[in-house]
Design a protein around this motif. Structure first.
Motif, PDB file in Angstrom:
ATOM      1  N   ILE A 111     -12.016  67.966  26.551  1.00 28.01           N
ATOM      2  CA  ILE A 111     -12.692  67.345  25.414  1.00 28.01           C
ATOM      3  C   ILE A 111     -11.686  66.698  24.467  1.00 28.01           C
ATOM      4  CG2 ILE A 111     -14.805  68.728  25.481  1.00 28.01           C
ATOM      5  CD1 ILE A 111     -13.598  70.601  23.432  1.00 28.01           C
ATOM      6  N   ASN A 112     -10.487  67.259  24.369  1.00 29.21           N
ATOM      7  CA  ASN A 112      -9.447  66.678  23.513  1.00 29.21           C
ATOM      8  C   ASN A 112      -8.867  65.415  24.123  1.00 29.21           C
ATOM      9  OD1 ASN A 112      -8.888  70.016  23.373  1.00 29.21           O
ATOM     10  ND2 ASN A 112      -9.351  68.974  21.453  1.00 29.21           N
ATOM     11  N   LEU A 113      -8.751  65.400  25.449  1.00 34.36           N
ATOM     12  CA  LEU A 113      -8.295  64.183  26.120  1.00 34.36           C
ATOM     13  C   LEU A 113      -9.253  63.037  25.839  1.00 34.36           C
ATOM     14  CD1 LEU A 113      -6.181  65.936  27.527  1.00 34.36           C
ATOM     15  CD2 LEU A 113      -6.824  64.877  29.687  1.00 34.36           C
ATOM     16  N   LYS A 114     -10.539  63.345  25.847  1.00 32.68           N
ATOM     17  CA  LYS A 114     -11.547  62.313  25.583  1.00 32.68           C
ATOM     18  C   LYS A 114     -11.354  61.696  24.199  1.00 32.68           C
ATOM     19  CE  LYS A 114     -16.549  61.617  25.272  1.00 32.68           C
ATOM     20  NZ  LYS A 114     -17.877  62.270  25.289  1.00 32.68           N
ATOM     21  N   GLU A 115     -11.022  62.535  23.210  1.00 34.81           N
ATOM     22  CA  GLU A 115     -10.861  62.072  21.829  1.00 34.81           C
ATOM     23  C   GLU A 115      -9.682  61.113  21.679  1.00 34.81           C
ATOM     24  OE1 GLU A 115     -10.376  65.744  19.801  1.00 34.81           O
ATOM     25  OE2 GLU A 115     -12.515  66.265  19.883  1.00 34.81           O
ATOM     26  N   ARG A 116      -8.645  61.273  22.479  1.00 31.51           N
ATOM     27  CA  ARG A 116      -7.439  60.454  22.321  1.00 31.51           C
ATOM     28  C   ARG A 116      -7.168  59.528  23.512  1.00 31.51           C
ATOM     29  NH1 ARG A 116      -2.810  63.087  24.539  1.00 31.51           N
ATOM     30  NH2 ARG A 116      -3.216  65.182  25.355  1.00 31.51           N
ATOM     31  N   TRP A 117      -8.140  59.395  24.372  1.00 28.05           N
ATOM     32  CA  TRP A 117      -7.977  58.612  25.604  1.00 28.05           C
ATOM     33  C   TRP A 117      -7.649  57.143  25.315  1.00 28.05           C
ATOM     34  CZ3 TRP A 117      -7.004  60.699  30.050  1.00 28.05           C
ATOM     35  CH2 TRP A 117      -7.140  59.967  31.236  1.00 28.05           C
ATOM     36  N   GLN A 118      -8.342  56.557  24.360  1.00 31.61           N
ATOM     37  CA  GLN A 118      -8.102  55.150  24.036  1.00 31.61           C
ATOM     38  C   GLN A 118      -6.664  54.934  23.565  1.00 31.61           C
ATOM     39  OE1 GLN A 118     -10.413  52.430  24.257  1.00 31.61           O
ATOM     40  NE2 GLN A 118      -8.559  51.210  23.878  1.00 31.61           N
ATOM     41  N   GLN A 119      -6.251  55.731  22.584  1.00 34.28           N
ATOM     42  CA  GLN A 119      -4.923  55.555  21.975  1.00 34.28           C
ATOM     43  C   GLN A 119      -3.796  55.949  22.925  1.00 34.28           C
ATOM     44  OE1 GLN A 119      -4.451  57.703  18.283  1.00 34.28           O
ATOM     45  NE2 GLN A 119      -2.224  57.615  18.365  1.00 34.28           N
ATOM     46  N   ASP A 120      -3.950  57.075  23.612  1.00 26.50           N
ATOM     47  CA  ASP A 120      -2.839  57.623  24.392  1.00 26.50           C
ATOM     48  C   ASP A 120      -2.784  57.141  25.835  1.00 26.50           C
ATOM     49  OD1 ASP A 120      -2.027  58.916  22.175  1.00 26.50           O
ATOM     50  OD2 ASP A 120      -2.463  60.948  22.863  1.00 26.50           O
ATOM     51  N   VAL A 121      -3.861  56.511  26.306  1.00 23.67           N
ATOM     52  CA  VAL A 121      -3.853  56.015  27.686  1.00 23.67           C
ATOM     53  C   VAL A 121      -4.195  54.524  27.732  1.00 23.67           C
ATOM     54  CG1 VAL A 121      -4.792  56.292  30.014  1.00 23.67           C
ATOM     55  CG2 VAL A 121      -4.429  58.305  28.584  1.00 23.67           C
ATOM     56  N   ILE A 122      -5.402  54.173  27.394  1.00 22.90           N
ATOM     57  CA  ILE A 122      -5.879  52.793  27.577  1.00 22.90           C
ATOM     58  C   ILE A 122      -5.016  51.781  26.818  1.00 22.90           C
ATOM     59  CG2 ILE A 122      -7.818  51.223  27.196  1.00 22.90           C
ATOM     60  CD1 ILE A 122      -9.665  53.666  27.684  1.00 22.90           C
ATOM     61  N   ILE A 134     -16.971  64.882  31.759  1.00 21.05           N
ATOM     62  CA  ILE A 134     -15.987  64.215  30.899  1.00 21.05           C
ATOM     63  C   ILE A 134     -14.853  63.642  31.730  1.00 21.05           C
ATOM     64  CG2 ILE A 134     -14.294  64.536  29.061  1.00 21.05           C
ATOM     65  CD1 ILE A 134     -16.177  66.608  27.833  1.00 21.05           C
ATOM     66  N   TYR A 135     -14.384  64.386  32.713  1.00 17.21           N
ATOM     67  CA  TYR A 135     -13.295  63.911  33.579  1.00 17.21           C
ATOM     68  C   TYR A 135     -13.721  62.612  34.268  1.00 17.21           C
ATOM     69  CZ  TYR A 135      -8.907  65.106  36.045  1.00 17.21           C
ATOM     70  OH  TYR A 135      -7.610  65.137  36.498  1.00 17.21           O
ATOM     71  N   LEU A 136     -14.938  62.593  34.783  1.00 15.56           N
ATOM     72  CA  LEU A 136     -15.456  61.394  35.443  1.00 15.56           C
ATOM     73  C   LEU A 136     -15.502  60.219  34.466  1.00 15.56           C
ATOM     74  CD1 LEU A 136     -18.394  61.342  37.935  1.00 15.56           C
ATOM     75  CD2 LEU A 136     -18.274  59.617  36.148  1.00 15.56           C
ATOM     76  N   HIS A 137     -15.953  60.475  33.246  1.00 18.57           N
ATOM     77  CA  HIS A 137     -16.022  59.446  32.209  1.00 18.57           C
ATOM     78  C   HIS A 137     -14.639  58.859  31.926  1.00 18.57           C
ATOM     79  CE1 HIS A 137     -17.184  57.409  28.503  1.00 18.57           C
ATOM     80  NE2 HIS A 137     -16.266  58.094  27.844  1.00 18.57           N
ATOM     81  N   LEU A 138     -13.631  59.711  31.874  1.00 16.56           N
ATOM     82  CA  LEU A 138     -12.267  59.247  31.610  1.00 16.56           C
ATOM     83  C   LEU A 138     -11.747  58.406  32.777  1.00 16.56           C
ATOM     84  CD1 LEU A 138     -10.659  62.475  30.055  1.00 16.56           C
ATOM     85  CD2 LEU A 138     -11.775  60.564  28.887  1.00 16.56           C
ATOM     86  N   LEU A 139     -12.007  58.852  33.985  1.00 10.40           N
ATOM     87  CA  LEU A 139     -11.534  58.116  35.161  1.00 10.40           C
ATOM     88  C   LEU A 139     -12.183  56.740  35.263  1.00 10.40           C
ATOM     89  CD1 LEU A 139     -11.454  60.948  37.860  1.00 10.40           C
ATOM     90  CD2 LEU A 139      -9.512  59.957  36.638  1.00 10.40           C
ATOM     91  N   GLU A 140     -13.444  56.660  34.889  1.00 13.20           N
ATOM     92  CA  GLU A 140     -14.139  55.374  34.935  1.00 13.20           C
ATOM     93  C   GLU A 140     -13.427  54.314  34.090  1.00 13.20           C
ATOM     94  OE1 GLU A 140     -16.947  53.720  36.266  1.00 13.20           O
ATOM     95  OE2 GLU A 140     -16.628  55.266  37.784  1.00 13.20           O
ATOM     96  N   GLN A 141     -12.804  54.762  33.011  1.00 15.95           N
ATOM     97  CA  GLN A 141     -12.153  53.827  32.090  1.00 15.95           C
ATOM     98  C   GLN A 141     -10.782  53.358  32.573  1.00 15.95           C
ATOM     99  OE1 GLN A 141     -12.645  55.056  27.792  1.00 15.95           O
ATOM    100  NE2 GLN A 141     -13.540  56.853  28.770  1.00 15.95           N
ATOM    101  N   VAL A 142     -10.218  54.040  33.552  1.00  9.60           N
ATOM    102  CA  VAL A 142      -8.870  53.676  34.017  1.00  9.60           C
ATOM    103  C   VAL A 142      -8.822  53.489  35.535  1.00  9.60           C
ATOM    104  CG1 VAL A 142      -7.619  54.704  32.086  1.00  9.60           C
ATOM    105  CG2 VAL A 142      -8.204  56.130  34.067  1.00  9.60           C
TER     106      VAL A 142
END
Length: 201
Positions: free
Chosen positions: A60-71, A107-115
């Motif tokens: 859940i914390n990865l989701k919160e910072r996914w845009q800034q720290d990955v995308i 949530i993991y699936l949601h994050l993978l979809e973005q990258v």
């Protein structure tokens, strides 16, 4: 597999390990070993390695910072190591709102979809206590299976870190891989890095 130049490692404290004290912000854990390995084995590639591990993080914390720290970094490669705290919090802080396997997967699936246009490297959660029969390792199995399934679905490279740690424990060498059952000592970091290299190759 030929690795892209810009690599983001994201995860919890196992990934973070020492990065805030390191002028290069790479740390002293498995990410450092991989950075150094890539640097000396492929000097012309000039890999850019970013350590985005944060201690205590759950999915859940990865989701919160996914845009800034990955995308926002526009990575060629995304290496994810998460799941230990999603299980550990169930044991040491049962009063917290917990991350069930179903929520973890969604949530993991949601994050993978973005990258999914990046090269994806999914690391299995390692271990919780250096005992095959610990409650943590029993609970962890379902989360490990989710990572395995998602790696298959997204044609990602699976790093079987849980599998190799279990295999090591089965040999009863008596030499520890962690400082406290979760956080890696130098041997644990070496095993993680070795497993990553072999999987990616």
């Amino acid at each position: 597999m030929e690795l892209g130049k810009r690599i983001v490692f994201i995860g919890d404290s196992i990934t973070e390990w020492g990065r805030h004290e390191d002028p290069e912000e790479i740390g002293t854990g498995y990410v450092r070993l991989l950075h150094d390995y890539l640097r000396v084995t492929a000097p012309k590639q000039k890999f850019e390695v970013y350590n985005k591990g944060v201690g205590g993080d759950r999915i859940i914390n990865l989701k919160e910072r996914w845009q800034q720290d990955v995308i926002d970094l526009a990575p060629d490669v995304v290496s994810i190591s998460i799941g230990i705290n999603d299980v550990w919090r169930q044991l040491d802080h049962p009063e917290m709102e917990q991350v069930s396997p179903e929520v973890f997967e969604a949530i993991y699936l949601h994050l993978l979809e973005q990258v999914k246009s990046s090269q994806l490297i999914l690391m299995e959660p390692t271990i919780i206590e250096e005992s095959l029969n610990s409650e943590g390792n029993k609970l962890l199995k379902e989360y490990v299976e989710i990572v395995q399934q998602l790696a298959s679905e997204y044609n990602a490279t699976l790093v079987p870190t849980h599998k190799v740690f279990v295999r090591y424990l089965e040999k009863n060498s008596g030499y520890a891989l962690t400082t406290d059952g979760v956080h890696m000592n130098s041997a644990g970091n070496m095993l993680m890095a070795k497993t990553w290299i072999e999987a990616v190759k």
